[in-house]
Design a protein around this motif. Structure first.
Motif: not given
Length: 102
Positions: A56-70
């Motif tokens: 199935p086509a993957k819905a774009g625009g999903g949230k990605v876990a942050p890898k860097f933080r200020n």
């Protein structure tokens, strides 16, 4: 010049012939497939097991876990897309990405 009724009748006849030709070609294809299956001893289960189902086509625009933080402001960046201004300015001062890794 043919009348509208004549043209409609011709179209209906052509559509009937097209449908009949499709049925005949489909029947011929099925017969050919059955013959090949019999020749090689294949079953419908063999075919179903070998054919990969489309993903199935993957819905774009999903949230990605942050890898860097200020640490100073709590702002985050996932590592995708353009670097945020806070990270660019920090990297320009000599800090590294590892300094901001979560």
């Amino acid at each position: 010049m043919p009348s509208l009724q004549d043209l409609l009748a011709q179209r209906a006849e052509i559509e009937r012939k097209i449908a009949e030709a499709q049925r005949e070609e489909r029947a011929a294809a099925i017969a050919k497939i059955k013959a090949l299956m019999a020749e090689y001893g294949l079953t419908a289960a063999d075919l179903a097991g070998k054919v990969a189902a489309p993903k199935p086509a993957k819905a774009g625009g999903g949230k990605v876990a942050p890898k860097f933080r200020n640490a100073a402001t709590g702002e985050t960046w996932s590592g995708r897309g353009l670097q945020p201004k806070w990270l660019k300015s920090a990297l320009a001062t000599g800090r590294t990405l590892e300094d901001f890794a979560i």
